[in-house]
Design an enzyme around this catalytic site. Structure first.
Site, PDB file in Angstrom:
ATOM      1  N   HIS A 122     -33.581   2.627  13.386  1.00 38.43           N
ATOM      2  CA  HIS A 122     -32.496   2.978  12.469  1.00 38.43           C
ATOM      3  C   HIS A 122     -32.104   1.675  11.761  1.00 38.43           C
ATOM      4  O   HIS A 122     -32.242   0.591  12.335  1.00 38.43           O
ATOM      5  CB  HIS A 122     -31.339   3.507  13.314  1.00 38.43           C
ATOM      6  CG  HIS A 122     -30.158   4.004  12.549  1.00 38.43           C
ATOM      7  ND1 HIS A 122     -29.229   3.170  11.981  1.00 38.43           N
ATOM      8  CD2 HIS A 122     -29.744   5.266  12.272  1.00 38.43           C
ATOM      9  CE1 HIS A 122     -28.283   3.897  11.388  1.00 38.43           C
ATOM     10  NE2 HIS A 122     -28.574   5.173  11.552  1.00 38.43           N
ATOM     11  N   ASP A 199     -30.685   0.400  21.772  1.00 35.39           N
ATOM     12  CA  ASP A 199     -29.854   1.198  20.871  1.00 35.39           C
ATOM     13  C   ASP A 199     -29.816   2.612  21.452  1.00 35.39           C
ATOM     14  O   ASP A 199     -30.770   3.376  21.343  1.00 35.39           O
ATOM     15  CB  ASP A 199     -30.484   1.168  19.467  1.00 35.39           C
ATOM     16  CG  ASP A 199     -29.848   2.182  18.525  1.00 35.39           C
ATOM     17  OD1 ASP A 199     -28.974   2.956  18.956  1.00 35.39           O
ATOM     18  OD2 ASP A 199     -30.253   2.194  17.345  1.00 35.39           O
ATOM     19  N   GLN A 202     -28.925   7.678  20.245  1.00 29.45           N
ATOM     20  CA  GLN A 202     -29.490   9.011  20.451  1.00 29.45           C
ATOM     21  C   GLN A 202     -29.841   9.286  21.910  1.00 29.45           C
ATOM     22  O   GLN A 202     -30.168  10.414  22.263  1.00 29.45           O
ATOM     23  CB  GLN A 202     -30.759   9.184  19.597  1.00 29.45           C
ATOM     24  CG  GLN A 202     -30.530   9.055  18.109  1.00 29.45           C
ATOM     25  CD  GLN A 202     -29.628  10.154  17.550  1.00 29.45           C
ATOM     26  OE1 GLN A 202     -29.531  11.251  18.110  1.00 29.45           O
ATOM     27  NE2 GLN A 202     -28.976   9.863  16.440  1.00 29.45           N
ATOM     28  N   LYS A 225     -21.626  10.615  19.076  1.00 28.88           N
ATOM     29  CA  LYS A 225     -22.916  11.269  19.352  1.00 28.88           C
ATOM     30  C   LYS A 225     -22.883  11.998  20.692  1.00 28.88           C
ATOM     31  O   LYS A 225     -23.825  12.667  21.061  1.00 28.88           O
ATOM     32  CB  LYS A 225     -24.053  10.240  19.396  1.00 28.88           C
ATOM     33  CG  LYS A 225     -24.127   9.308  18.205  1.00 28.88           C
ATOM     34  CD  LYS A 225     -24.939   9.851  17.081  1.00 28.88           C
ATOM     35  CE  LYS A 225     -25.206   8.762  16.043  1.00 28.88           C
ATOM     36  NZ  LYS A 225     -25.718   9.283  14.791  1.00 28.88           N
ATOM     37  N   CYS A 363     -31.783   7.169   7.601  1.00 30.76           N
ATOM     38  CA  CYS A 363     -31.402   5.757   7.820  1.00 30.76           C
ATOM     39  C   CYS A 363     -32.558   4.961   8.407  1.00 30.76           C
ATOM     40  O   CYS A 363     -32.367   4.111   9.295  1.00 30.76           O
ATOM     41  CB  CYS A 363     -30.186   5.630   8.729  1.00 30.76           C
ATOM     42  SG  CYS A 363     -28.674   6.154   7.954  1.00 30.76           S
TER      43      CYS A 363
HETATM   44  N1  PMP Z   1     -29.031   3.920  15.868  1.00 32.80           N
HETATM   45  C1  PMP Z   1     -29.468   5.181  15.900  1.00 32.80           C
HETATM   46  C2  PMP Z   1     -30.773   5.484  16.583  1.00 32.80           C
HETATM   47  C3  PMP Z   1     -28.708   6.197  15.317  1.00 32.80           C
HETATM   48  O1  PMP Z   1     -29.154   7.445  15.350  1.00 32.80           O
HETATM   49  C4  PMP Z   1     -27.478   5.870  14.709  1.00 32.80           C
HETATM   50  C5  PMP Z   1     -26.626   6.943  14.051  1.00 32.80           C
HETATM   51  N2  PMP Z   1     -27.332   7.770  13.181  1.00 32.80           N
HETATM   52  C6  PMP Z   1     -27.064   4.539  14.721  1.00 32.80           C
HETATM   53  C7  PMP Z   1     -27.865   3.591  15.309  1.00 32.80           C
HETATM   54  C8  PMP Z   1     -25.775   4.119  14.107  1.00 32.80           C
HETATM   55  O2  PMP Z   1     -24.690   4.741  14.736  1.00 32.80           O
HETATM   56  P1  PMP Z   1     -23.240   4.655  14.123  1.00 32.80           P
HETATM   57  O3  PMP Z   1     -23.369   5.066  12.680  1.00 32.80           O
HETATM   58  O4  PMP Z   1     -22.441   5.635  14.931  1.00 32.80           O
HETATM   59  O5  PMP Z   1     -22.768   3.254  14.265  1.00 32.80           O
END
Ligand code: PMP
Length: 405
Positions: A122, A199, A202, A225, A363
């Protein structure tokens, strides 16, 4: 024990609503999950009965707020099996947690150091390290994936060397659903003495996360999440790493002594938590984790697997549908393309039928480029989804295929 989805759904008020006169089919859970009544109640109760600032008041409300807020930290520590409550640092979410670690590491990185990430990051776990490496003159190494979305473990291992200062990787890919074998990968990284950041955005909502068992140094996630509010997240970090970590934000709460010309820093966790925190968010997150912990983990995992298996079987039989990401170990996500149709158009037609999915680059622009696609349509499942909803997705896709042909 079987999983009673119908009664679980009743705990989520939003799932009872309609969209354009159709029942809401919410399949955008990788973006954010819905909130059960228990979480909504905890937040309302906090604001209704003991709203006050924490750690500083000389009054009862502040004491009560502080107690609930610090109890929330205990709940998170239990949930991820932290060795100590001081290892739980509140953040606004995964993105801030990664940036907090990068801030600390940037001050320690040398130009001979390397940071290893994967092709499936991401942007939060890519751009942050890319920029940190740029500032330090360090090198960013990208571990490749196979075409099915699995990490190329051999190539990953080959990238590790004594120069590797940090490995940062996702527990589960948001775009592909790939589950990385993080315990094994961490053990590899530890052979070269690298720090490991997972990270967990998910990974957190799909079962047991045991940070001590994984063996990593940092695990970050967002509350939203895992059925908690937005604006609250967690950095878990090993105490012996974090206690000497360069400070992050400066201000109230994180100091020990202050003069006009200098300051000394407090101890963990406060030294990494400046300013008034998201008290209601922390309490909401604890309510979510406590609620989630009461569920039968094995039953919910089986339920999620059943949903994904049904989605995969229907996707395979669906003419003109190309699945993106077919890793052996996969959860929660069906990313796909419909032949001749832009994902945004697919998403629009599904939305008209009450079905909420995500479309676009997830993203993860470099990953989309690596796979040679502009983006995907992504349906992502949670524990409250049903097999009927998976069927509704494919009924709607049949309509979309006809309309877009
Ligand atoms: N890493 C991953 C794998 C994600 O799926 C996400 C959220 N889509 C993020 C980081 C970022 O999370 P947040 O926008 O809640 O900070």
């Amino acid at each position: 024990m079987s999983f009673d989805v119908a009664s679980l759904r009743k705990q989520f008020p939003i799932l009872q609503r309609e969209v354009d006169g159709k029942p809401l089919v919410y399949l955008d859970n990788a973006a954010t999950t819905q909130k059960p009544q228990a979480v909504l109640d905890a937040i309302i109760d906090y604001y209704t009965t003991c709203n006050a600032n924490v750690h500083r008041g000389a009054h009862q409300l502040s004491d009560e707020a502080t107690r609930r807020y610090e109890k929330a930290r205990d709940a998170v520590a239990r949930f991820v099996n932290a060795a100590a409550r001081e290892e739980i640092i509140w953040t606004s979410g995964t993105t801030e947690g990664i940036n907090l670690v990068a801030n600390g590491l940037a001050q320690l990185l040398k130009d001979t150091d390397e940071v290893v990430v994967t092709e499936m990051e991401h942007h939060a776990n890519l751009v942050t390290w890319q920029q940190a490496c740029k500032r330090a003159g360090a090198s960013l190494k990208i571990a490749p994936i196979h075409d099915n979305g699995e990490l190329d473990i051999e190539a990953f291992t080959a990238l590790l060397s004594p120069a590797t200062r940090l490995v940062a990787m996702p527990h589960v890919s948001n775009a592909l659903g790939t589950v990385n074998p993080v315990k094994m990968l961490t053990a590899e990284a530890k052979k070269v003495d690298a720090w490991v950041l997972i990270d967990g955005a998910q990974g957190i909502a799909h079962g047991n996360v045991d940070v001590q068992d994984i063996g990593c140094d940092f695990y970050v996630f967002s509350g939203h999440k895992i059925f908690a509010p937005t604006g609250i997240g967690v950095l878990w970090g090993k105490r012996d790493v974090l206690q000497d970590w360069p400070v992050w934000l400066t201000g109230g709460e994180m100091i020990q002594d202050v003069t006009y010309q200098s300051a000394t820093w407090g101890v963990l966790p406060n030294r990494l938590e400046a300013g008034t925190p998201n008290i209601a968010g922390a309490i909401g997150l604890a309510a979510a984790l406590n609620w989630f912990s009461e569920l039968d983990t094995r039953a919910l995992q089986t339920h999620e697997k059943t949903l994904l298996t049904s989605a995969h079987e229907q996707a395979q039989a669906f003419e003109g549908l190309r699945m993106i990401g077919t890793a052996q170990d996969k959860i929660g996500v069906l990313s796909f393309l419909l032949e001749g149709a832009h994902p945004a158009d697919v998403g629009f037609i599904l939305d008209r039928q009450g079905i909420a999915i995500r479309t676009g680059d997830n993203c993860a622009q470099p990953l989309m480029k690596r796979l040679g696609i502009p983006g995907t349509a992504r349906a992502s499942f949670s524990i409250y989804n049903t097999l009927d909803e998976v069927d509704a997705l494919f009924d709607a896709l049949r309509k979309a295929r006809t309309m877009l042909a």
